[in-house]
Scaffold this active site. Structure first.
Site, PDB file in Angstrom:
ATOM      1  CD  GLU A   1      -0.882   5.078   5.210  1.00 21.33           C
ATOM      2  OE1 GLU A   1      -0.341   5.988   5.821  1.00 21.33           O
ATOM      3  OE2 GLU A   1      -1.932   5.215   4.549  1.00 21.33           O
TER       4      GLU A   1
ATOM      5  CE  LYS B   1       3.648 -13.968  -6.092  1.00 18.13           C
ATOM      6  NZ  LYS B   1       3.790 -14.353  -7.516  1.00 18.13           N
TER       7      LYS B   1
END
Ligand SMILES: Cc1cc2nc3c(=O)[nH]c(=O)nc-3n(C[C@H](O)[C@H](O)[C@H](O)COP(=O)(O)OP(=O)(O)OC[C@H]3O[C@@H](n4cnc5c(N)ncnc54)[C@H](O)[C@@H]3O)c2cc1C
Ligand code: SF4
Lengths: 776, 333
Positions: free
Chosen positions: A743, A672
Site C-alpha cells: 500500500e 521483482k
C-alpha cells in the site's frame, strides 16, 4: 528498477537458518532470515503462477462451474432512500430460461451480516438487511435478482422488471452533509481525536503559518477482475446436511465464512470458500451483497449459481473510498521547526458501516511537532457504504499533509526535503513509542541523489521546455506495519519436499511466490520443493489480505509452524541419530534437512529422518505468536516520492515525466514482486493525483460514471518512467525483518505531483484530481 | 440486452430493403457504440442489419480527393498513405480517438453517427430529452464537464463526440447517402442537427437512409493541416476541446483557412465566424484574437464547462499561430 541492494541469489549454498525466536520482544533476537546476504531472500524470483496466468491456466472465481448451474443478474435501485411500493416481475418470469426471480417478497430469511471493524468476524461492508424489507438505503442497492439458464436470459429478464418507489428525502449532497458532521466513536479502533499539547494556541503564536483546506473525491474500486463467484449448496457426506461451497474472489476467506455462517444461521464448518486466484483486491474483495444474494438464490432455486458483477455492478454494490475535506494547519519557527500541527476534517460515511476514512493516520507518526491536534468527523450520507481502498487514510491524508509541508517550505524559502529532515522525530510524536526501524532520511537522501533533486528550481516556473513548464516535487510516503491476530500455518513434510498451507490470499501481489521463497529459505529446501497452498478457508488460520500485513502474518505463522515441525522431527530421531539430544533452539534448517548450529557433522536430511521413522509424511501446525511488537514500538514503513511534471502553459494539461519512489520497508523479500507492488501503487497514486473521481450526483446519490470508459484511471501513455529503490534495512522486530509493500506506493504520490505542479507553474492545487481546468 | 435478429447485408441496396422490411431495425457497423447502447437498454432494436460488407474501399477522385467507403474501418482510414499525405489532420483526429482495438472495429459510417457520451443519456434511471423527448435534461444542473458550449438548447447540451467528424467538417467532406427514395449527397456540415426542441433528432438522415461513402474534396492547404486534442488523460478519453486547423498564406495575408472544433459543439463545430474574420486579413496576433473572439461570442457555457471557453480560446490561438509559422517556414510542420 534499482535497489540499494537487490539481494540477488548467488551460487553460494544456502547457509543454515536457525529457528526464529522472540523478535517481538524488546530484547528479542531478530529473525535470522532478515540477515543481510541471506541467499534466496530478496532474489527477483519470477511469479510461480505466472505461466498459468498468462496461458489461461489459472481459473478465477467466475470460471468454475457446477452441473445445472444458473446465471444471476441483479436489478438495482434508482433512488437513494425510500421504499419499494411495487415490483412487477411478471414479464421476467414469463421469459425463456428464467428459473427464479427473487425480491424481498420471497427471499429466504437472512440474518444481518456482521460488519467489518464492528464485529470480530465481520467481513460485510454494511449492516443493512439484505433483500429482507422494502427499504432502499442507497442508489444502486439490489432490489431483485434473476436466475436463468444463460447470462443473456438473466440479463434480459432483469431489464424487464419494473420497480416503483416511494422516495423519501435523502442526504446525498456532501456540501450539506458536512455541515452536520459528527465525531465517530472510533477510527480504526482508535480515538477519533488526538491531542498533544495545545496546537491551536501554538499555531496562533507561530512565526510561519500554513492553514489550508484540501479536498479529495470519492474513488471506486476497479480491480481488473470484477467481483464474481460460483457456488452450490452440496451434500459432502451422507446425513451431514448441506455445505455451501463457494468459489469466490476474496481477500478474506475466513472472515467471509464466519460472516456467511451468521447470515445463514449455520455452522462455519458448513461453508467452504476457495479463492486460488484473485484479479486484484485493493480492499474491495470482501463481503458485499452479491455473495449473500447468490447463496440465498441458490438455496431458493435448489441449483448452483454463478454471479458475476458487471463493471457497473461493482460501482453499485461494492463500496469505494469516501470523499474528504481536510484542514491542515502548520505553525513553524524561522528554522522550520514545527510547533503546531493540526490535521482535521470531514469524510463521508453512512450510519451502517464503521470506516471513517482515516486520513490522519500518517500524520500520527510523521513529524516532530510540539503540539498536535488530529481529528476526523464523519458526514452521514445515503450512499453505498464506503470501504477500504489501497492505503485508506494515508493515500488521501498524505496529499493534504505533504502539500501543506510544501507550502510551508515555500514560505520559508527552504528546500522541502530539508524542512522534513528538520522535523524528523526521535520517537513517535503521538504515541511516544520508539520506532522499531525508521530509515526515512536515508531513503530520502538516496532517492534525491538518484532522481537529481538538486536540479529542482528553487522558485516556481523556473524551467521550460517549449510550452511546457517543468517542475519537481517530493512528498513523504508512509504506511503502518501490522500483524493481525489469527494467523496459523501448517507444514507437511514428505520425502519430496514441503507443503505450507495457510488460509491467506494471492491477489496478484506475489504472495505465493514470495512465501515459496521464504519457506524454502527457512526450511533449507530449494524453491522447487516447496508447495505453498493458500486461498482456502479450510487451511490453517485466518489471515486477512489487507493492511499490507499478509507477508508478516504468514511469516509469523510459518515461524511457529517450523518450530513445531522441528520439534516433531526431533521427537522422531532415536539415540543413534547425530541429532539426538538437541533441542529446537540448537537446530538450524539446511541442505534439505536439520542440523546442529555450527556443527556440520550433526545433520540428517528430512528424507532420512522420515525413512528411519518409517513415515511417508510429517505434519505440524501452529498459531503465530501474538503481535506484541506492535505494543512495544511504533512500526511503520516510510519512503519519499519524487515527481517531475510538465504543465502546458497553453492548455493546463499535466504530464508526469518521471516518478521515483525510494522506500524503507525493511528487508525486501523479492526484488521483482516488490518493485511491481511499489510501481503499481505509484501508478494508482498518479491516477488519484490527476484523474480518478467518482461522479456522484448530489441530487440523486447516483454514481454517473460507472465504467472504465468514463471513470478515468491512467492509461499507458499517462505513466512515465518509474524508478523504485529501497534501503533494504531489516526491521529487527518483524518476521523476516520485512514490512508489507502493498500500500505504501500510493501514499505521497498525490502531494508529490501537486508539489511538482506548483514548482512547474506556481499554481497550488488543493483539490484532487488536478485536472487542467484548475490550472487554466 | 434483449434478443434481436441479425442480418448481414451484401450491399447498400440490400441493407435498405432489409431495413424497410424489418421493424425496429438498425444498421450495425463495428458495433462499438450501438452494442454498448443496447447493453444499457438505451437502444432496443428488434433487428440489426450488419452493413460492414458495404464498400470499405478508399479510392481517388479525379481532382485528387478521396472517396471512402462507409465500411472502411477507422484504423484503415487513418493508416492510408494518401490520407496521411493529403489530409494529415484526418489521420491524427482518428488516431486521437478511442483505442486501437476500437478503431479496428469502428467504421466510418458508424463513427459519424455515434451517439453522444452524455452520462445521463446512457443511464435509463435518469432524465434525458434525447432518450425520451419531454422527460427533461439531468445534465443541465448535473455533470456537464464534457458538454457543449455551442449549439445548445434548453432541451439538450450534449456534445457530438467524434474526432474524425471534426476533421471531415474542416475538410468540407460530403456524405453519400442511399435510401428507399434513392441516392443523394449532403455536405457533412449539414449532416448533424443542433438539438433545439428535438434532441432526439440528431441528423438529417431520412428513415432507413444509409451512409454509403464519404467524399473528401481535394484541398491543397490540407497538406499542412493539424488536429490537436485536449482531454483529461493522455489517451483514451473524449475531447474537452479539440481543434482542426489549416491556413494558406499569401504574403502576410491569410488567403484561406479552415477551423473546426471538437468537444464543444452539439454537432462537429465548424468555426465559421472565426474563419470569416481571418480570411483576407493580415496574419497578426490581433487578427487571431479578434477571430477567436468572434467565434466564442456564441458560446453559452454552464458552470461545469465554463473553462472550455478559455481553453478553446487558447487552443485556437496556439494552433493558428503554429499553422501560420509553419506556413511562413515553407509549410514544414
Ligand atoms: C471507450 C470508448 C472510447 C471512445 N473514444 C473515442 C474518442 O476519443 N473519439 C472518438 O471520436 N470516438 C471515440 N469512441 C467512439 C468510436 O469512435 C465509435 O464508437 C465508433 O466510431 C463507432 O463506429 P462503429 O462502426 O462501431 O458504429 P456502430 O456502433 O456500429 O454504429 C453507430 C451508429 O451508427 C449507425 N450506423 C453505422 N453504420 C452506418 C451506416 N453506414 N449508415 C447509417 N448508419 C450507420 C448505427 O446504426 C448506430 O446508430 C470511443 C468509443 C468507446 C467505446
Ligand atoms: S444533455 Fe442531452 S443527452 Fe444529456 S441528458 Fe440532457 S438531453 Fe439527454
Amino acid at each position: 528498477m534499482s535497489a540499494l541492494d537487490t539481494g540477488r541469489s548467488g551460487d553460494t549454498q544456502p547457509a543454515g537458518v536457525a529457528l526464529a525466536g522472540d523478535y517481538w520482544r524488546p530484547e528479542g533476537r531478530p529473525d535470522p532470515l532478515g540477515e543481510k546476504g541471506r541467499s534466496g531472500i530478496g532474489a527477483p524470483l519470477s511469479r510461480v503462477d505466472g505461466a498459468d496466468k498468462v496461458t489461461g491456466g489459472a481459473r478465477f472465481a467466475g470460471e468454475f462451474r457446477f452441473d445445472g448451474m444458473l446465471y444471476a443478474a441483479l436489478v438495482c435501485s434508482t433512488i437513494a432512500n425510500g421504499r419499494i411500493v411495487g415490483i412487477d416481475t411478471r414479464d421476467a418470469e414469463s421469459l425463456d430460461g428464467v428459473a427464479l426471480v427473487m425480491t424481498h417478497q420471497n427471499a429466504p430469511r437472512l440474518n444481518t451480516p456482521p460488519v467489518f471493524l464492528r464485529a470480530p468476524n465481520g467481513a460485510a461492508g454494511d449492516d443493512h438487511p439484505i433483500m429482507q424489507t422494502d427499504r432502499v438505503h442507497w442508489n444502486g442497492q439490489p432490489v431483485a435478482l434473476v436466475l436463468a439458464e444463460t447470462q443473456e436470459q438473466a440479463d434480459a429478464a432483469a431489464e424487464s422488471i419494473r420497480v416503483d418507489y416511494a422516495a423519501e428525502p435523502a442526504m446525498t449532497d456532501f456540501a450539506i452533509a458536512k455541515t452536520q458532521a459528527r465525531q465517530p466513536d472510533n477510527v480504526l479502533g482508535g480515538p477519533a481525536e488526538i491531542r498533544v499539547g495545545d496546537a491551536d494556541s501554538a499555531l496562533a503564536a507561530a512565526a510561519y503559518r500554513v492553514d489550508a483546506t484540501y479536498t479529495t473525491p470519492r474513488h471506486n474500486h476497479n480491480a481488473i477482475e470484477p467481483h464474481a463467484l460460483t457456488l452450490a449448496w452440496v451434500n459432502e457426506a451422507e446425513g451431514e446436511g448441506e455445505t455451501l461451497r463457494i468459489h469466490d474472489a476474496s481477500q478474506c476467506v475466513d472472515l467471509a465464512v464466519a460472516s456467511l455462517a451468521e447470515v445463514f444461521g449455520i455452522d462455519i464448518s458448513r461453508i467452504h470458500i476457495t479463492s486460488p486466484f484473485v484479479g486484484g483486491g485493493f480492499g474491495g474483495k470482501t463481503l458485499w451483497q452479491h455473495q449473500i444474494l447468490a447463496a440465498a438464490a441458490a438455496k431458493l432455486a435448489g441449483r448452483p449459481v454463478r454471479l458475476a458483477l458487471s463493471r457497473e455492478g461493482v460501482y453499485r454494490l461494492v463500496g469505494g473510498r469516501a470523499c474528504t475535506e481536510q484542514r491542515v494547519a502548520l505553525g513553524a519557527d524561522d528554522r522550520g521547526r514545527l510547533q503546531a500541527l493540526i490535521h482535521s476534517g470531514v469524510a463521508a460515511m453512512t450510519r451502517h458501516n464503521n470506516l471513517p476514512e482515516p486520513f490522519f493516520q500518517a500524520t500520527k507518526c510523521l513529524y516532530a511537532a510540539d503540539h498536535i491536534r488530529l481529528s476526523i468527523d464523519v458526514a452521514d450520507m445515503h450512499m453505498l457504504a464506503n470501504t477500504f481502498m489501497r492505503a485508506p487514510g494515508e493515500s488521501v491524508g498524505t496529499f493534504a499533509l505533504e502539500s501543506a509541508l510544501d507550502e510551508l517550505a515555500d514560505q520559508l524559502g527552504m528546500d522541502p526535503l530539508e524542512l522534513r529532515a528538520r522535523n524528523e522525530p526521535e520517537r513517535d510524536p503521538t504515541s511516544g513509542l520508539a520506532f522499531s526501524s525508521r530509515q526515512l532520511l536515508e531513503a530520502a537522501r538516496a532517492g534525491a541523489e538518484r532522481f537529481g533533486w538538486s536540479e529542482r528550481s528553487a522558485t516556481p516556473a523556473g524551467r521550460h521546455d517549449g510550452e511546457w513548464q517543468i517542475g519537481m516535487g517530493c512528498a513523504t510516503a508512509t504506511y503502518p506495519y501490522m500483524r493481525m491476530p489469527g494467523a496459523a500455518a501448517s507444514i507437511t513434510l514428505t520425502p519430496d519436499g514441503a507443503t505450507v498451507g495457510i488460509a491467506a490470499h494471492e491477489m496478484g501481489m506475489g504472495t505465493a511466490t514470495v512465501q515459496t521463497q521464504v519457506a524454502a529459505a527457512r526450511l533449507g529446501l530449494p524453491v522447487e520443493k516447496i508447495a505453498f497452498r493458500y486461498g482456502d478457508s479450510r487451511l490453517a488460520g485466518s489471515v486477512l489480505a489487507g493492511g499490507s500485513q499478509q507477508t508478516a502474518a504468514i511469516g509469523g505463522a510459518v515461524i511457529a509452524a517450523q518450530r513445531a515441525l522441528v520439534a516433531e522431527l526431533l521427537s522422531l530421531v532415536d539415540e543413534h541419530s547425530p541429532l539426538s539430544g538437541l533441542s529446537p533452539d540448537e537446530i538450524e534448517c539446511r541442505d534439505e534437512g536439520i542440523g546442529a548450529i555450527g556443527d556440520g557433522s550433526r545433520f540428517e536430511s528430512y528424507r532420512q529422518i522420515l525413512a528411519s521413522a518409517g513415515r511417508s509424511e510429517l505434519s505440524a501446525e501452529a498459531n503465530a505468536a501474538e503481535s506484541q511488537e506492535l505494543g512495544n514500538w511504533s512500526m511503520h514503513s516510510f519512503g519519499t516520492i519524487f515527481c517531475e511534471a510538465g504543465v502546458s502553459a497553453v492548455t493546463g494539461e499535466v504530464r508526469v515525466r518521471r516518478l521515483l519512489g525510494s522506500f524503507d520497508c525493511g528487508r525486501i523479500l523479492n526484488a521483482k514482486t516488490a518493485a511491481s507492488q511499489f510501481r503499481g501503487g505509484m501508478i494508482m497514486g498518479l491516477g488519484m493525483a490527476l484523474m480518478e473521481e467518482t461522479l456522484f450526483d448530489a441530487r440523486s446519490g447516483r454514481v454517473m460514471n460507472p465504467s472504465l470508459a468514463d471513470y478515468h484511471v491512467p492509461v499507458q501513455m499517462d505513466v512515465p518512467e518509474i524508478e523504485v529503490m529501497w534501503t533494504d534495512i531489516p526491521d529487527p522486530h518483524t518476521p523476516m525483518g520485512s514490512h508489507g509493500v502493498g500500500e505504501i506506493g500510493i501514499t505521497g504520490v498525490g502531494a508529490a505531483v501537486a508539489n511538482a505542479v506548483y514548482n512547474a507553474c506556481g499554481k497550488r492545487v488543493r483539490d484532487l484530481p488536478i485536472t487542467l481546468d484548475r490550472l487554466l | 440486452m434483449r434478443a434481436f435478429d441479425y442480418h448481414q447485408a451484401a450491399d447498400g441496396t440490400q441493407a435498405i430493403e432489409q431495413a424497410v422490411r424489418c421493424q425496429q431495425a438498425e444498421y450495425l457497423g463495428g458495433g462499438t457504440n450501438l452494442v454498448d447502447l443496447m447493453r444499457e437498454t438505451v437502444e432496443r432494436p428488434r433487428t440489426l442489419i450488419d452493413v460492414t460488407r458495404l464498400s470499405r474501399d478508399i479510392t481517388d477522385t479525379d481532382g485528387g480527393g478521396l472517396i471512402i467507403g462507409a465500411a472502411a474501418t477507422n484504423a484503415a482510414l487513418a493508416g492510408d498513405a494518401r490520407v496521411r499525405r493529403r489530409y494529415p489532420l484526418l489521420a491524427r483526429a482518428i488516431l486521437s480517438g478511442a483505442s486501437a482495438q476500437i478503431r479496428n472495429m469502428a467504421t466510418v459510417g458508424g463513427n459519424l453517427l455515434q451517439r453522444t457520451r452524455c452520462a445521463y443519456f446512457y443511464d435509463t434511471a435518469t432524465r434525458c430529452n434525447k432518450r425520451e423527448p419531454g422527460a427533461g435534461c439531468d445534465a443541465l444542473e448535473g455533470f456537464h464537464r464534457y458538454h457543449a458550449i455551442f449549439g445548445t438548447s434548453s432541451s439538450c447540451i450534449a456534445t457530438h463526440p467524434s474526432d474524425m467528424a471534426v476533421a471531415l467538417v474542416a475538410l468540407d467532406a460530403r456524405v453519400h447517402l442511399r435510401g428507399p427514395a434513392g441516392d443523394r449527397q449532403l455536405a457533412i456540415t449539414e449532416l448533424h442537427r443542433e438539438p433545439g426542441e428535438r434532441p432526439d433528432l440528431e441528423t438529417e438522415l431520412q428513415p432507413e437512409e444509409l451512409i454509403v461513402a464519404v467524399e473528401v474534396p481535394p484541398l491543397a492547404m490540407a497538406v499542412h493541416s493539424q488536429y490537436r486534442k485536449v482531454r483529461d488523460r493522455a489517451s483514451y478519453a473524449f475531447a474537452l476541446v479539440s481543434v482542426a486547423s489549416m491556413v494558406e498564406l499569401d504574403g502576410d495575408i491569410i488567403a484561406d483557412t479552415r477551423l473546426a472544433l471538437g468537444g464543444v459543439g452539439t454537432k462537429p463545430w465548424r468555426a465559421w465566424q472565426a474563419e470569416a474574420a481571418l480570411r483576407g486579413q493580415p496574419a497578426t496576433a490581433a487578427t487571431l484574437a479578434a477571430a477567436v473572439d468572434a467565434e466564442l461570442a456564441a458560446a453559452r457555457p454552464l458552470p461545469g464547462n465554463t473553462f472550455k471557453v478559455e481553453l478553446a480560446r487558447r487552443l485556437m490561438i496556439a494552433e493558428l499561430s503554429q499553422r501560420l509559422s509553419d506556413a511562413r517556414n515553407g509549410g514544414d510542420a
